[in-house]
Design a protein around this motif. Sequence first.
Motif, short mmCIF file in Angstrom:
data_model
loop_
_atom_site.label_atom_id
_atom_site.label_comp_id
_atom_site.label_asym_id
_atom_site.label_seq_id
_atom_site.Cartn_x
_atom_site.Cartn_y
_atom_site.Cartn_z
N ASP A 302 32.14 55.40 -4.55
CA ASP A 302 31.05 56.29 -4.14
C ASP A 302 29.77 55.56 -3.78
N PRO A 322 36.25 63.09 -6.46
CA PRO A 322 35.03 62.68 -7.16
C PRO A 322 34.78 63.56 -8.38
N ASP A 327 29.35 65.52 -5.01
CA ASP A 327 29.83 64.22 -4.52
C ASP A 327 30.94 64.41 -3.48
N HIS A 330 29.21 65.04 -0.25
CA HIS A 330 28.63 63.81 0.28
C HIS A 330 29.72 62.93 0.90
N ARG A 331 30.87 62.88 0.23
CA ARG A 331 31.96 62.06 0.75
C ARG A 331 32.45 62.58 2.10
#
Length: 380
Positions: A302, A322, A327, A330-331
Amino acid sequence: MSFTSLGLSPVLLKALAAENYTQPYPIQKEAIPAILSHKDVLGIAKTGSGKTASYVLPILNNFKSNKPLKNRHIKVLVLVPTRELAVQVEEVFRTFATALTDRVKTLAIFGGVSINPQMMAMNGVSILVATPGRLIELEESNAVNLSEIETLVLDEADKMLNLGFKEEMDRIFALLPKKRQNLLFSATLSDDVNNIKQLLLYRPEVIRIESKEDETELIDQIAYAVDDSKKGPLLRYLIKKNNLKQVLVFVSSVFKADGVANKLCRNGIHAVSIHGKKSMNSRSESLRRFKTGKIRVLVTTDLLARGIDIEFLPYVVNYELPRSPKDYIHRIGRTGRAESAGEAISFVSPEEEHHFKVIQKKMKKEVKLIDGNAIDMKGF
């Protein structure tokens, strides 16, 4: 609306055309005229929405070299949370600065590498892009003077505060002149970001680019229910069968990143791992080669969930899910950026199925789940 209506100079408009910038994104439409008018700006827009160009272009447009500064006294300071972002932002500044009649020297500084070359490179720098810790080290060594800053930019302010940079940022603010233009950009307006806003900004132009209700609408999401032991063969199967190129794979640990990349290479798929235990030079070179298509698969932790900036990245794979839904966003947000479609593929082991349901609930979006174990992966 085109860039010609925003008030930028002809030389920058010509440079924009040369770089294939055609239509400004929403944050650029609003931020560029405000910054050209020397206003303080608070810009809230998700990662990948064009924030960097929204401040780089007007800062360069307003840049005046008829007021020479002493050596190592910089005019523009951009604070960023990560080394990768520092490099990327400086590249944008450098790309458009070459269009200007007057020479403008830019530099990115960050930790994780020797400080001495950065100290020597400070000669003649007007625009500095920096991570907070390394900037303080250079200031303490008298390698840079912040007393004549005309414009301060905080980029990804929420990320900097989340990473615990508040104390360093407060120290830096104390070294700056009171009269300056302040530009604050963030993906979110948290309480911490709001506090920084109150401290820094004077009657700011507030620009909030609301994400559409489904902010992942350009991302085609698909998931495979698959046993942990079959994730490697499934990844290789999908890449080879569908001839996937430029694939960003997220895993949960440094050990796993190296293992997945090595296994891909042993099976004839050019892959490299990139994470915090590799040197900055190694990470930068791997990222550069991945961007240009010389590396087919990049496997990462990450560390790069917000640090990577590739405008047309087609594929993201969650090899392991994640910890949080945020997260996850965001990924997968590394693809489907700047109005370009992308595909996000998630591998969901039996132990991760409940967590994946939580992620979907938070996203308010159901993701099709395919039985990966039923796929014939013999030979992969």
